[in-house]
Design a protein around this motif. Structure first.
Motif, PDB file in Angstrom:
ATOM      1  N   ASP A 160       0.841  -1.188   0.000  1.00 28.38           N
ATOM      2  CA  ASP A 160       0.000   0.000   0.000  1.00 28.38           C
ATOM      3  C   ASP A 160       0.880   1.242   0.000  1.00 28.38           C
ATOM      4  O   ASP A 160       2.089   1.163   0.161  1.00 28.38           O
ATOM      5  N   GLU A 161       0.247   2.381  -0.185  1.00 29.45           N
ATOM      6  CA  GLU A 161       0.991   3.634  -0.224  1.00 29.45           C
ATOM      7  C   GLU A 161       1.515   3.976   1.171  1.00 29.45           C
ATOM      8  O   GLU A 161       0.885   3.683   2.171  1.00 29.45           O
ATOM      9  N   GLU A 162       2.647   4.633   1.207  1.00 25.76           N
ATOM     10  CA  GLU A 162       3.220   5.061   2.477  1.00 25.76           C
ATOM     11  C   GLU A 162       2.319   6.099   3.135  1.00 25.76           C
ATOM     12  O   GLU A 162       1.817   7.008   2.485  1.00 25.76           O
ATOM     13  N   GLY A 163       2.085   5.937   4.406  1.00 30.16           N
ATOM     14  CA  GLY A 163       1.308   6.902   5.166  1.00 30.16           C
ATOM     15  C   GLY A 163      -0.177   6.909   4.838  1.00 30.16           C
ATOM     16  O   GLY A 163      -0.846   7.906   5.082  1.00 30.16           O
ATOM     17  N   ALA A 164      -0.687   5.825   4.278  1.00 31.75           N
ATOM     18  CA  ALA A 164      -2.114   5.764   3.938  1.00 31.75           C
ATOM     19  C   ALA A 164      -2.945   5.790   5.218  1.00 31.75           C
ATOM     20  O   ALA A 164      -2.606   5.165   6.205  1.00 31.75           O
ATOM     21  N   LYS A 165      -4.012   6.541   5.171  1.00 32.73           N
ATOM     22  CA  LYS A 165      -4.891   6.637   6.326  1.00 32.73           C
ATOM     23  C   LYS A 165      -6.327   6.372   5.876  1.00 32.73           C
ATOM     24  O   LYS A 165      -6.689   6.616   4.738  1.00 32.73           O
ATOM     25  N   ILE A 166      -7.125   5.902   6.812  1.00 36.23           N
ATOM     26  CA  ILE A 166      -8.539   5.678   6.538  1.00 36.23           C
ATOM     27  C   ILE A 166      -9.294   6.933   6.945  1.00 36.23           C
ATOM     28  O   ILE A 166      -9.162   7.407   8.078  1.00 36.23           O
ATOM     29  N   TYR A 167     -10.068   7.472   6.018  1.00 41.37           N
ATOM     30  CA  TYR A 167     -10.849   8.670   6.304  1.00 41.37           C
ATOM     31  C   TYR A 167     -12.296   8.407   5.915  1.00 41.37           C
ATOM     32  O   TYR A 167     -12.587   8.026   4.787  1.00 41.37           O
ATOM     33  N   ILE A 168     -13.191   8.597   6.865  1.00 38.18           N
ATOM     34  CA  ILE A 168     -14.621   8.468   6.601  1.00 38.18           C
ATOM     35  C   ILE A 168     -15.279   9.775   7.025  1.00 38.18           C
ATOM     36  O   ILE A 168     -15.158  10.201   8.183  1.00 38.18           O
ATOM     37  N   ALA A 169     -15.959  10.410   6.086  1.00 36.06           N
ATOM     38  CA  ALA A 169     -16.609  11.683   6.374  1.00 36.06           C
ATOM     39  C   ALA A 169     -17.762  11.476   7.358  1.00 36.06           C
ATOM     40  O   ALA A 169     -18.386  10.420   7.384  1.00 36.06           O
ATOM     41  N   LYS A 170     -18.050  12.494   8.156  1.00 36.94           N
ATOM     42  CA  LYS A 170     -19.140  12.405   9.129  1.00 36.94           C
ATOM     43  C   LYS A 170     -20.483  12.185   8.442  1.00 36.94           C
ATOM     44  O   LYS A 170     -21.342  11.473   8.963  1.00 36.94           O
ATOM     45  N   SER A 171     -20.657  12.773   7.265  1.00 39.57           N
ATOM     46  CA  SER A 171     -21.910  12.572   6.541  1.00 39.57           C
ATOM     47  C   SER A 171     -22.067  11.116   6.103  1.00 39.57           C
ATOM     48  O   SER A 171     -23.177  10.592   6.059  1.00 39.57           O
ATOM     49  N   ASP A 172     -20.960  10.462   5.791  1.00 43.69           N
ATOM     50  CA  ASP A 172     -21.011   9.037   5.437  1.00 43.69           C
ATOM     51  C   ASP A 172     -21.307   8.171   6.656  1.00 43.69           C
ATOM     52  O   ASP A 172     -21.985   7.154   6.549  1.00 43.69           O
ATOM     53  N   LEU A 173     -20.799   8.577   7.813  1.00 45.54           N
ATOM     54  CA  LEU A 173     -21.064   7.815   9.043  1.00 45.54           C
ATOM     55  C   LEU A 173     -22.537   7.837   9.408  1.00 45.54           C
ATOM     56  O   LEU A 173     -23.047   6.875   9.983  1.00 45.54           O
ATOM     57  N   LYS A 174     -23.236   8.920   9.049  1.00 44.15           N
ATOM     58  CA  LYS A 174     -24.665   9.014   9.335  1.00 44.15           C
ATOM     59  C   LYS A 174     -25.465   8.001   8.526  1.00 44.15           C
ATOM     60  O   LYS A 174     -26.613   7.731   8.850  1.00 44.15           O
ATOM     61  N   VAL A 175     -24.871   7.454   7.482  1.00 45.13           N
ATOM     62  CA  VAL A 175     -25.507   6.412   6.687  1.00 45.13           C
ATOM     63  C   VAL A 175     -24.959   5.041   7.064  1.00 45.13           C
ATOM     64  O   VAL A 175     -25.711   4.076   7.212  1.00 45.13           O
ATOM     65  N   ILE A 176     -23.661   4.948   7.250  1.00 41.36           N
ATOM     66  CA  ILE A 176     -23.012   3.659   7.516  1.00 41.36           C
ATOM     67  C   ILE A 176     -23.468   3.055   8.834  1.00 41.36           C
ATOM     68  O   ILE A 176     -23.813   1.870   8.901  1.00 41.36           O
ATOM     69  N   VAL A 177     -23.493   3.839   9.892  1.00 43.75           N
ATOM     70  CA  VAL A 177     -23.848   3.325  11.215  1.00 43.75           C
ATOM     71  C   VAL A 177     -25.275   2.774  11.259  1.00 43.75           C
ATOM     72  O   VAL A 177     -25.480   1.634  11.722  1.00 43.75           O
ATOM     73  N   PRO A 178     -26.286   3.492  10.755  1.00 44.75           N
ATOM     74  CA  PRO A 178     -27.624   2.897  10.766  1.00 44.75           C
ATOM     75  C   PRO A 178     -27.744   1.632   9.901  1.00 44.75           C
ATOM     76  O   PRO A 178     -28.446   0.699  10.286  1.00 44.75           O
ATOM     77  N   VAL A 179     -27.048   1.598   8.770  1.00 46.19           N
ATOM     78  CA  VAL A 179     -27.112   0.408   7.920  1.00 46.19           C
ATOM     79  C   VAL A 179     -26.467  -0.783   8.624  1.00 46.19           C
ATOM     80  O   VAL A 179     -26.990  -1.905   8.583  1.00 46.19           O
ATOM     81  N   VAL A 180     -25.350  -0.565   9.296  1.00 42.11           N
ATOM     82  CA  VAL A 180     -24.695  -1.655  10.036  1.00 42.11           C
ATOM     83  C   VAL A 180     -25.594  -2.130  11.174  1.00 42.11           C
ATOM     84  O   VAL A 180     -25.743  -3.339  11.398  1.00 42.11           O
ATOM     85  N   LEU A 181     -26.207  -1.201  11.900  1.00 37.41           N
ATOM     86  CA  LEU A 181     -27.136  -1.590  12.970  1.00 37.41           C
ATOM     87  C   LEU A 181     -28.333  -2.356  12.409  1.00 37.41           C
ATOM     88  O   LEU A 181     -28.765  -3.357  12.987  1.00 37.41           O
ATOM     89  N   LEU A 182     -28.853  -1.901  11.278  1.00 38.50           N
ATOM     90  CA  LEU A 182     -29.961  -2.597  10.626  1.00 38.50           C
ATOM     91  C   LEU A 182     -29.553  -3.997  10.198  1.00 38.50           C
ATOM     92  O   LEU A 182     -30.328  -4.945  10.313  1.00 38.50           O
TER      93      LEU A 182
END
Length: 146
Positions: free
Chosen positions: A58-80
């Motif tokens: 992988d690329e050096e210094g790669a980081k995982i970034y998830i926008a807060k607006s995406d979390l508002k969709v991801i979290v409910p879908v995972v809970l569902l």
């Protein structure tokens, strides 16, 4: 340790747990393809892909970034999804999948309710009949007398 390795180790552990849980599914007599075949295939593929990910660069210094607006969709879908898993056996495939498809589509922003409702009803019914009648794969019938 690279980012790919950090991600692949929990994925591999999840794959092993998934395969072991699939092995514990009840076996049914007189069925050509049992209910555990697809989870075993999926768990095996997840294990294979996590091993490939572990050894890929992988690329050096790669980081995982998830926008807060995406979390508002991801979290409910995972809970569902977790609720779906918990209710699948007692309530049954058809009703649980109908509710999951309809609610998940709403969470993801689909607003054509009539189309959403038709798909949420027809898709689980068609798959249930396909799997149980033609492929002879048992799916949980739950509270419906299907």
């Amino acid at each position: 340790m690279t980012m790919n390795q950090k991600i692949s180790i929990p994925l591999f552990a999840l794959a092993i747990a998934y395969v072991l849980a699939s092995w514990l599914l009840p076996k049914y007599e007189y069925i050509l393809i049992d209910a555990d075949i697809f989870p075993l295939i999926l768990g095996g593929l997840l294990a294979l892909f996590s091993i490939i990910l572990f050894f890929s660069k992988d690329e050096e210094g790669a980081k995982i970034y998830i926008a807060k607006s995406d979390l508002k969709v991801i979290v409910p879908v995972v809970l569902l999804l977790f609720i779906y898993i918990l209710l699948l056996e007692p309530v049954g495939f058809v009703l649980t999948t109908m509710c999951f498809i309809f609610i998940c589509s709403l969470i993801l922003g689909y607003r054509k309710h009539l189309t959403n409702g038709i798909v949420a009803i027809l898709f689980p019914l068609a798959f249930y009949l396909l799997f149980t009648r033609y492929l002879m794969i048992a799916l949980p019938s739950g509270i419906l007398p299907i």
